[in-house]
Design a protein around this motif. Structure first.
Motif, PDB file in Angstrom:
ATOM      1  N   TYR A 270     -54.852 -22.700  12.320  1.00  0.00           N
ATOM      2  CA  TYR A 270     -54.464 -23.537  11.180  1.00  0.00           C
ATOM      3  C   TYR A 270     -55.510 -24.638  10.971  1.00  0.00           C
ATOM      4  CZ  TYR A 270     -51.833 -26.560   8.102  1.00  0.00           C
ATOM      5  OH  TYR A 270     -51.449 -27.331   7.033  1.00  0.00           O
ATOM      6  N   ALA A 271     -55.884 -25.306  12.043  1.00  0.00           N
ATOM      7  CA  ALA A 271     -56.886 -26.371  11.934  1.00  0.00           C
ATOM      8  C   ALA A 271     -58.232 -25.810  11.481  1.00  0.00           C
ATOM      9  CB  ALA A 271     -57.040 -27.091  13.275  1.00  0.00           C
ATOM     10  N   ALA A 272     -58.625 -24.662  12.030  1.00  0.00           N
ATOM     11  CA  ALA A 272     -59.928 -24.075  11.699  1.00  0.00           C
ATOM     12  C   ALA A 272     -60.002 -23.646  10.239  1.00  0.00           C
ATOM     13  CB  ALA A 272     -60.218 -22.881  12.605  1.00  0.00           C
ATOM     14  N   THR A 273     -58.901 -23.165   9.682  1.00  0.00           N
ATOM     15  CA  THR A 273     -58.936 -22.681   8.300  1.00  0.00           C
ATOM     16  C   THR A 273     -58.667 -23.773   7.277  1.00  0.00           C
ATOM     17  OG1 THR A 273     -56.616 -22.011   8.416  1.00  0.00           O
ATOM     18  CG2 THR A 273     -58.272 -20.325   8.888  1.00  0.00           C
ATOM     19  N   LYS A 274     -58.079 -24.881   7.689  1.00  0.00           N
ATOM     20  CA  LYS A 274     -57.726 -25.925   6.718  1.00  0.00           C
ATOM     21  C   LYS A 274     -58.660 -27.134   6.736  1.00  0.00           C
ATOM     22  CE  LYS A 274     -54.123 -23.665   5.437  1.00  0.00           C
ATOM     23  NZ  LYS A 274     -54.254 -22.785   4.314  1.00  0.00           N
ATOM     24  N   THR A 275     -59.023 -27.612   7.904  1.00  0.00           N
ATOM     25  CA  THR A 275     -59.758 -28.883   7.938  1.00  0.00           C
ATOM     26  C   THR A 275     -60.910 -28.955   8.929  1.00  0.00           C
ATOM     27  OG1 THR A 275     -58.263 -29.829   9.588  1.00  0.00           O
ATOM     28  CG2 THR A 275     -57.697 -30.179   7.276  1.00  0.00           C
ATOM     29  N   ARG A 276     -61.046 -28.007   9.831  1.00  0.00           N
ATOM     30  CA  ARG A 276     -62.047 -28.134  10.889  1.00  0.00           C
ATOM     31  C   ARG A 276     -62.938 -26.898  10.999  1.00  0.00           C
ATOM     32  NH1 ARG A 276     -61.351 -32.553  14.433  1.00  0.00           N
ATOM     33  NH2 ARG A 276     -63.368 -31.823  15.130  1.00  0.00           N
ATOM     34  N   PRO A 277     -63.957 -26.804  10.137  1.00  0.00           N
ATOM     35  CA  PRO A 277     -64.857 -25.657  10.209  1.00  0.00           C
ATOM     36  C   PRO A 277     -65.658 -25.612  11.509  1.00  0.00           C
ATOM     37  CG  PRO A 277     -65.689 -27.282   8.645  1.00  0.00           C
ATOM     38  CD  PRO A 277     -64.310 -27.720   9.060  1.00  0.00           C
ATOM     39  N   ASP A 278     -65.755 -26.731  12.203  1.00  0.00           N
ATOM     40  CA  ASP A 278     -66.540 -26.774  13.438  1.00  0.00           C
ATOM     41  C   ASP A 278     -65.935 -25.953  14.569  1.00  0.00           C
ATOM     42  OD1 ASP A 278     -64.510 -28.722  13.285  1.00  0.00           O
ATOM     43  OD2 ASP A 278     -65.487 -30.027  14.738  1.00  0.00           O
ATOM     44  N   ILE A 279     -64.664 -25.564  14.468  1.00  0.00           N
ATOM     45  CA  ILE A 279     -64.060 -24.750  15.531  1.00  0.00           C
ATOM     46  C   ILE A 279     -63.825 -23.304  15.095  1.00  0.00           C
ATOM     47  CG2 ILE A 279     -62.985 -26.747  16.650  1.00  0.00           C
ATOM     48  CD1 ILE A 279     -60.280 -25.690  15.499  1.00  0.00           C
ATOM     49  N   ALA A 280     -64.297 -22.930  13.916  1.00  0.00           N
ATOM     50  CA  ALA A 280     -64.024 -21.590  13.382  1.00  0.00           C
ATOM     51  C   ALA A 280     -64.520 -20.477  14.304  1.00  0.00           C
ATOM     52  CB  ALA A 280     -64.628 -21.437  11.990  1.00  0.00           C
ATOM     53  N   LEU A 281     -65.728 -20.602  14.827  1.00  0.00           N
ATOM     54  CA  LEU A 281     -66.254 -19.564  15.711  1.00  0.00           C
ATOM     55  C   LEU A 281     -65.436 -19.472  16.999  1.00  0.00           C
ATOM     56  CD1 LEU A 281     -68.296 -17.408  16.503  1.00  0.00           C
ATOM     57  CD2 LEU A 281     -69.773 -19.228  17.355  1.00  0.00           C
ATOM     58  N   ALA A 282     -65.149 -20.594  17.603  1.00  0.00           N
ATOM     59  CA  ALA A 282     -64.370 -20.594  18.848  1.00  0.00           C
ATOM     60  C   ALA A 282     -63.006 -19.949  18.630  1.00  0.00           C
ATOM     61  CB  ALA A 282     -64.207 -22.021  19.370  1.00  0.00           C
ATOM     62  N   VAL A 283     -62.347 -20.291  17.544  1.00  0.00           N
ATOM     63  CA  VAL A 283     -61.018 -19.738  17.261  1.00  0.00           C
ATOM     64  C   VAL A 283     -61.106 -18.238  16.978  1.00  0.00           C
ATOM     65  CG1 VAL A 283     -59.044 -19.825  15.685  1.00  0.00           C
ATOM     66  CG2 VAL A 283     -60.100 -21.940  16.474  1.00  0.00           C
ATOM     67  N   SER A 284     -62.137 -17.822  16.274  1.00  0.00           N
ATOM     68  CA  SER A 284     -62.324 -16.396  16.003  1.00  0.00           C
ATOM     69  C   SER A 284     -62.480 -15.613  17.305  1.00  0.00           C
ATOM     70  CB  SER A 284     -63.543 -16.190  15.111  1.00  0.00           C
ATOM     71  OG  SER A 284     -63.788 -14.823  14.909  1.00  0.00           O
ATOM     72  N   LEU A 285     -63.294 -16.130  18.202  1.00  0.00           N
ATOM     73  CA  LEU A 285     -63.508 -15.437  19.475  1.00  0.00           C
ATOM     74  C   LEU A 285     -62.254 -15.456  20.346  1.00  0.00           C
ATOM     75  CD1 LEU A 285     -67.129 -16.682  20.267  1.00  0.00           C
ATOM     76  CD2 LEU A 285     -66.430 -14.451  19.378  1.00  0.00           C
ATOM     77  N   LEU A 286     -61.557 -16.590  20.384  1.00  0.00           N
ATOM     78  CA  LEU A 286     -60.326 -16.678  21.168  1.00  0.00           C
ATOM     79  C   LEU A 286     -59.229 -15.788  20.587  1.00  0.00           C
ATOM     80  CD1 LEU A 286     -60.279 -20.516  21.888  1.00  0.00           C
ATOM     81  CD2 LEU A 286     -60.642 -18.693  23.561  1.00  0.00           C
ATOM     82  N   SER A 287     -59.219 -15.625  19.271  1.00  0.00           N
ATOM     83  CA  SER A 287     -58.212 -14.784  18.615  1.00  0.00           C
ATOM     84  C   SER A 287     -58.350 -13.311  18.992  1.00  0.00           C
ATOM     85  CB  SER A 287     -58.307 -14.926  17.100  1.00  0.00           C
ATOM     86  OG  SER A 287     -57.967 -16.221  16.704  1.00  0.00           O
ATOM     87  N   SER A 288     -59.541 -12.916  19.363  1.00  0.00           N
ATOM     88  CA  SER A 288     -59.743 -11.509  19.731  1.00  0.00           C
ATOM     89  C   SER A 288     -59.076 -11.175  21.066  1.00  0.00           C
ATOM     90  CB  SER A 288     -61.233 -11.183  19.792  1.00  0.00           C
ATOM     91  OG  SER A 288     -61.851 -11.857  20.871  1.00  0.00           O
ATOM     92  N   LYS A 289     -58.590 -12.177  21.765  1.00  0.00           N
ATOM     93  CA  LYS A 289     -57.947 -11.960  23.074  1.00  0.00           C
ATOM     94  C   LYS A 289     -56.434 -12.155  23.018  1.00  0.00           C
ATOM     95  CE  LYS A 289     -62.055 -11.661  24.820  1.00  0.00           C
ATOM     96  NZ  LYS A 289     -62.644 -10.389  25.081  1.00  0.00           N
ATOM     97  N   LEU A 290     -55.826 -12.093  21.833  1.00  0.00           N
ATOM     98  CA  LEU A 290     -54.399 -12.370  21.696  1.00  0.00           C
ATOM     99  C   LEU A 290     -53.506 -11.390  22.456  1.00  0.00           C
ATOM    100  CD1 LEU A 290     -54.059 -13.448  17.961  1.00  0.00           C
ATOM    101  CD2 LEU A 290     -53.668 -14.844  19.986  1.00  0.00           C
ATOM    102  N   LYS A 291     -53.903 -10.134  22.551  1.00  0.00           N
ATOM    103  CA  LYS A 291     -53.050  -9.143  23.211  1.00  0.00           C
ATOM    104  C   LYS A 291     -53.021  -9.295  24.724  1.00  0.00           C
ATOM    105  CE  LYS A 291     -53.105  -5.613  19.689  1.00  0.00           C
ATOM    106  NZ  LYS A 291     -53.452  -4.244  19.339  1.00  0.00           N
ATOM    107  N   ARG A 292     -54.184  -9.575  25.303  1.00  0.00           N
ATOM    108  CA  ARG A 292     -54.266  -9.683  26.766  1.00  0.00           C
ATOM    109  C   ARG A 292     -55.108 -10.882  27.174  1.00  0.00           C
ATOM    110  NH1 ARG A 292     -55.026  -3.616  27.071  1.00  0.00           N
ATOM    111  NH2 ARG A 292     -52.950  -2.845  27.535  1.00  0.00           N
ATOM    112  N   PRO A 293     -54.597 -12.086  26.958  1.00  0.00           N
ATOM    113  CA  PRO A 293     -55.386 -13.266  27.332  1.00  0.00           C
ATOM    114  C   PRO A 293     -55.438 -13.449  28.852  1.00  0.00           C
ATOM    115  CG  PRO A 293     -53.233 -13.940  26.552  1.00  0.00           C
ATOM    116  CD  PRO A 293     -53.315 -12.450  26.361  1.00  0.00           C
ATOM    117  N   THR A 294     -56.564 -13.936  29.314  1.00  0.00           N
ATOM    118  CA  THR A 294     -56.709 -14.247  30.735  1.00  0.00           C
ATOM    119  C   THR A 294     -56.513 -15.753  30.931  1.00  0.00           C
ATOM    120  OG1 THR A 294     -59.082 -14.673  30.532  1.00  0.00           O
ATOM    121  CG2 THR A 294     -58.411 -12.387  30.986  1.00  0.00           C
ATOM    122  N   ILE A 295     -56.465 -16.166  32.159  1.00  0.00           N
ATOM    123  CA  ILE A 295     -56.370 -17.597  32.457  1.00  0.00           C
ATOM    124  C   ILE A 295     -57.584 -18.325  31.893  1.00  0.00           C
ATOM    125  CG2 ILE A 295     -56.384 -19.303  34.343  1.00  0.00           C
ATOM    126  CD1 ILE A 295     -53.717 -17.889  34.003  1.00  0.00           C
TER     127      ILE A 295
END
Length: 176
Positions: A12-37
């Motif tokens: 939500y933050a990356a798409t609305k007000t914070r473009p500086d975290i867009a890459l990090a959120v995109s990469l973290l989103s790819s791990k939604l099914k099996r996230p590690t610690i």
């Protein structure tokens, strides 16, 4: 899960007000099914970054309605065969559009991945121009587009198809 909730908030933050975290959120989103610690710790670190930089924002500092676009790509990594692309569109030196995601197709070269990013940027520029025309707001032409790959720039300005570019899907030639 907690990880999915954190990623949802970050997205939500990356798409609305914070473009500086867009890459990090995109990469973290790819791990939604099996996230590690480690993924959870990275997501928490991104939240901490947001907290410590809460005073940052997007500033629009020009009176002229000038549009500037940026496109970039990271050719396919080892985890996935698809490349990571990113685009940003600025109006009056402030971001009005940004995205970071994986390509829908497998690019055969870094130039092709960059070309896909450039095509996505071209579509977004057209959308923004349509919006500004609909509300009778002037936009100053030319629109500056920045791309760092010389082969991609050559493909974008050429009307011919070469041995190396003829396989690229027609939908990505939109930028021409």
């Amino acid at each position: 899960t907690t990880y999915q909730e954190i990623i949802g908030s970050l997205n939500y933050a990356a798409t609305k007000t914070r473009p500086d975290i867009a890459l990090a959120v995109s990469l973290l989103s790819s791990k939604l099914k099996r996230p590690t610690i480690n993924n959870l710790l990275q997501a928490i670190r991104t939240l901490e970054y947001l907290i410590t930089t809460k005073d940052l924002g997007i500033r629009y500092d020009s009176v002229e309605s000038t549009i500037t676009g940026y496109a970039d790509a990271a050719y396919a990594n080892r985890e996935a065969a698809k490349s990571q692309i990113g685009t940003a569109l600025l109006l009056c030196n402030g971001a009005i559009h940004w995205c970071s995601n994986r390509t829908r197709v497998v690019a055969m070269s870094s130039s092709e991945a960059e070309y896909i990013a450039l095509s996505e940027l071209g579509r977004e520029i057209k959308t923004q121009l349509n919006i500004y025309n609909a509300i009778n707001e002037p936009v100053y032409i030319p629109i500056n587009i920045f791309e760092d790959n010389k082969s991609t720039i050559a493909m974008g300005v050429s009307d011919s198809y070469t041995r190396r570019s003829r396989h690229i899907d027609v939908c990505y030639h939109y930028i021409r």
